[in-house]
Design a protein around this motif. Sequence first.
Motif, PDB file in Angstrom:
ATOM      1  N   PHE A   1      41.370  36.172  38.609  1.00  0.00           N
ATOM      2  CA  PHE A   1      42.231  36.454  37.903  1.00  0.00           C
ATOM      3  C   PHE A   1      43.758  36.512  38.740  1.00  0.00           C
ATOM      4  CE2 PHE A   1      45.479  39.068  35.463  1.00  0.00           C
ATOM      5  CZ  PHE A   1      45.673  38.370  34.307  1.00  0.00           C
ATOM      6  N   VAL A   2      43.637  37.568  39.440  1.00  0.00           N
ATOM      7  CA  VAL A   2      44.785  37.983  40.422  1.00  0.00           C
ATOM      8  C   VAL A   2      45.054  36.929  41.129  1.00  0.00           C
ATOM      9  CG1 VAL A   2      45.667  39.528  42.096  1.00  0.00           C
ATOM     10  CG2 VAL A   2      44.091  40.383  40.409  1.00  0.00           C
TER      11      VAL A   2
ATOM     12  N   TYR B   1      33.076  42.645  38.959  1.00  0.00           N
ATOM     13  CA  TYR B   1      34.804  42.764  39.179  1.00  0.00           C
ATOM     14  C   TYR B   1      35.121  41.316  39.661  1.00  0.00           C
ATOM     15  CZ  TYR B   1      34.534  47.761  38.899  1.00  0.00           C
ATOM     16  OH  TYR B   1      34.287  49.194  38.332  1.00  0.00           O
TER      17      TYR B   1
ATOM     18  N   SER C   1      38.594  38.105  45.898  1.00  0.00           N
ATOM     19  CA  SER C   1      37.344  37.832  44.626  1.00  0.00           C
ATOM     20  C   SER C   1      35.940  38.121  45.582  1.00  0.00           C
ATOM     21  CB  SER C   1      37.238  36.368  44.463  1.00  0.00           C
ATOM     22  OG  SER C   1      37.128  35.349  45.464  1.00  0.00           O
TER      23      SER C   1
ATOM     24  N   TYR D   1      35.470  38.403  38.653  1.00  0.00           N
ATOM     25  CA  TYR D   1      36.515  37.995  37.622  1.00  0.00           C
ATOM     26  C   TYR D   1      37.773  38.466  37.724  1.00  0.00           C
ATOM     27  CZ  TYR D   1      38.930  36.965  33.343  1.00  0.00           C
ATOM     28  OH  TYR D   1      39.729  36.615  32.383  1.00  0.00           O
ATOM     29  N   ILE D   2      37.997  39.678  38.043  1.00  0.00           N
ATOM     30  CA  ILE D   2      39.382  40.290  38.212  1.00  0.00           C
ATOM     31  C   ILE D   2      39.869  39.642  39.384  1.00  0.00           C
ATOM     32  CG2 ILE D   2      40.559  42.508  38.871  1.00  0.00           C
ATOM     33  CD1 ILE D   2      38.503  43.994  37.270  1.00  0.00           C
TER      34      ILE D   2
ATOM     35  N   THR E   1      48.897  42.952  38.651  1.00  0.00           N
ATOM     36  CA  THR E   1      47.721  42.936  39.717  1.00  0.00           C
ATOM     37  C   THR E   1      48.048  44.266  40.655  1.00  0.00           C
ATOM     38  OG1 THR E   1      49.550  41.614  41.054  1.00  0.00           O
ATOM     39  CG2 THR E   1      48.067  40.434  39.693  1.00  0.00           C
TER      40      THR E   1
ATOM     41  N   ILE F   1      46.237  47.275  38.947  1.00  0.00           N
ATOM     42  CA  ILE F   1      45.040  46.738  39.319  1.00  0.00           C
ATOM     43  C   ILE F   1      44.463  47.023  40.712  1.00  0.00           C
ATOM     44  CG2 ILE F   1      43.053  44.848  39.275  1.00  0.00           C
ATOM     45  CD1 ILE F   1      44.489  43.589  37.068  1.00  0.00           C
TER      46      ILE F   1
END
Length: 492
Positions: A89-90, A83, A73, A85-86, A400, A403
């Motif tokens: 999420f991962v 980014y 993060s 947030y991504i 993931t 991503i």
Amino acid sequence: MTEKNQWENAFTFMMAMIGSAVGLGNIWRFPYIAYSNGGGEFIIPYIVAILCVGIPFIYVEYGAGYRFKASLSKILRKINKDYEYIGWFVLLIPYLILTYYTCIIGWNIIYLCLSFFKGWGSDTDSFFTQSMLHSTTNPMGIFSIVLPIFLAVAFVWVIIWFISHKDLNKGLGKVCKILIPLLFFIMAGIVIYSITLPGASTGIKALFTPHWSHGPLIDLLDVNLWLAAFGQIVFSLSLGLCIMLTYSSYLPKGVNLVKNGLIVALTNSAFEIFTAIGMFSILGYMSVTSHVPINDVITDGAGLAFIVLPSVFNNMGHAGYIIGPLFFICLFFAALTSALSLIEPLSSALSDKFGISRDKATKYICVVGFLISIIFTSGYGVTLLTYFDDFLNQFGLLLTIIIECIIFGWIYKIEDIMETLNENSNLKIGKTWKFIIKYFIPIVIGFMWIKGNFDNFINEGVTKAVIQIILLAIMIIVPIIFTRLPAKVEDY
């Protein structure tokens, strides 16, 4: 990077990495996947998958973690604050996997205790599904907690907390340095004994003999064979779970990342092939002694560990009182070191953003994780576990990987990661690796993601669809909350 968040040496890091990779998927998933996908013919795409997906992706997370010395993060926020947030999420995916993985460890603890007196009885199938799990497909079963499983899961979470809340090297590092060599030693003993059993050669032959149902060329052009091989490597090496990225962020300077990643990948694969020899030797023994075709005794996952093998241990006589406990001890060691690795990515991220100690982060994670795990200790728990596992693996885990390949291969300057990887290595990575990360892996894994989710959607009923929609909503909302919470650390 504080001293408590740094590995004391490269060996400790390597043992922890091997511990994270070697898990239940090596012991009970690989033998079935290999056999059901052509036996010996599976080995060819399996080796290609190691070289073209497993090892290259390991280097992505190794390089990013080592270069930034931060959680995912924080890394993504440094690349672009939108980014972050991504990243959350991962990070949520390995944590959600941990909530039901602890339940499987709990089953294993129960079976470990039972193995000393073969407490599962003669009907191992009925014992597992009915006497122990009280399994039901009725959603109302979620309100019926199975007490022995509940207690076992609570015990597992206590163990995870006790190890993980300590200093990195005194807790996680020390445990991995002890358990991984012990795991290899005990499993070697089991395999050596297994290959001496009557019928062992029947099982080994079944595992390694190519099936060639339509001829070598046609079979090797079967896309499902290749997808099975790539899938096994993804799940076996725990790719996309940010474990490798987190562990490499704890590394001191001067570590040879390329060599280390190669050792971890090859050790993981060697272990699962070696273990498969033992498993199929035992299955061959059962086939010969019970006069049942080997096709009828081979099964996947929990069925192999908790139904088929206990039945084999029953037939072994006094030897079953030794091999049985040793097998479940191996399962426990492998599962525990993997579970400890699943807690690290989120723990590191919480410390990075909110400045809380490792002790506090672990406490919060374990308490919440245990509360979620309770639903899997119910009569409906096995059904829920299957729904969670299908969705998190088919939708979350593969996504993931895509991503990370896009962000580190296309958005971030991939040459910087190459420079980090090559800094202390005589074996250099270059254009081929760059091509694999930018093109090959996203295309292959993207195809797997589309196919897997399509199959999952086609096969799911209303109840499964509702549960997975709720799970998806949680995976979307929780990262929003963590992203919007103000950071307590200035350089975040």
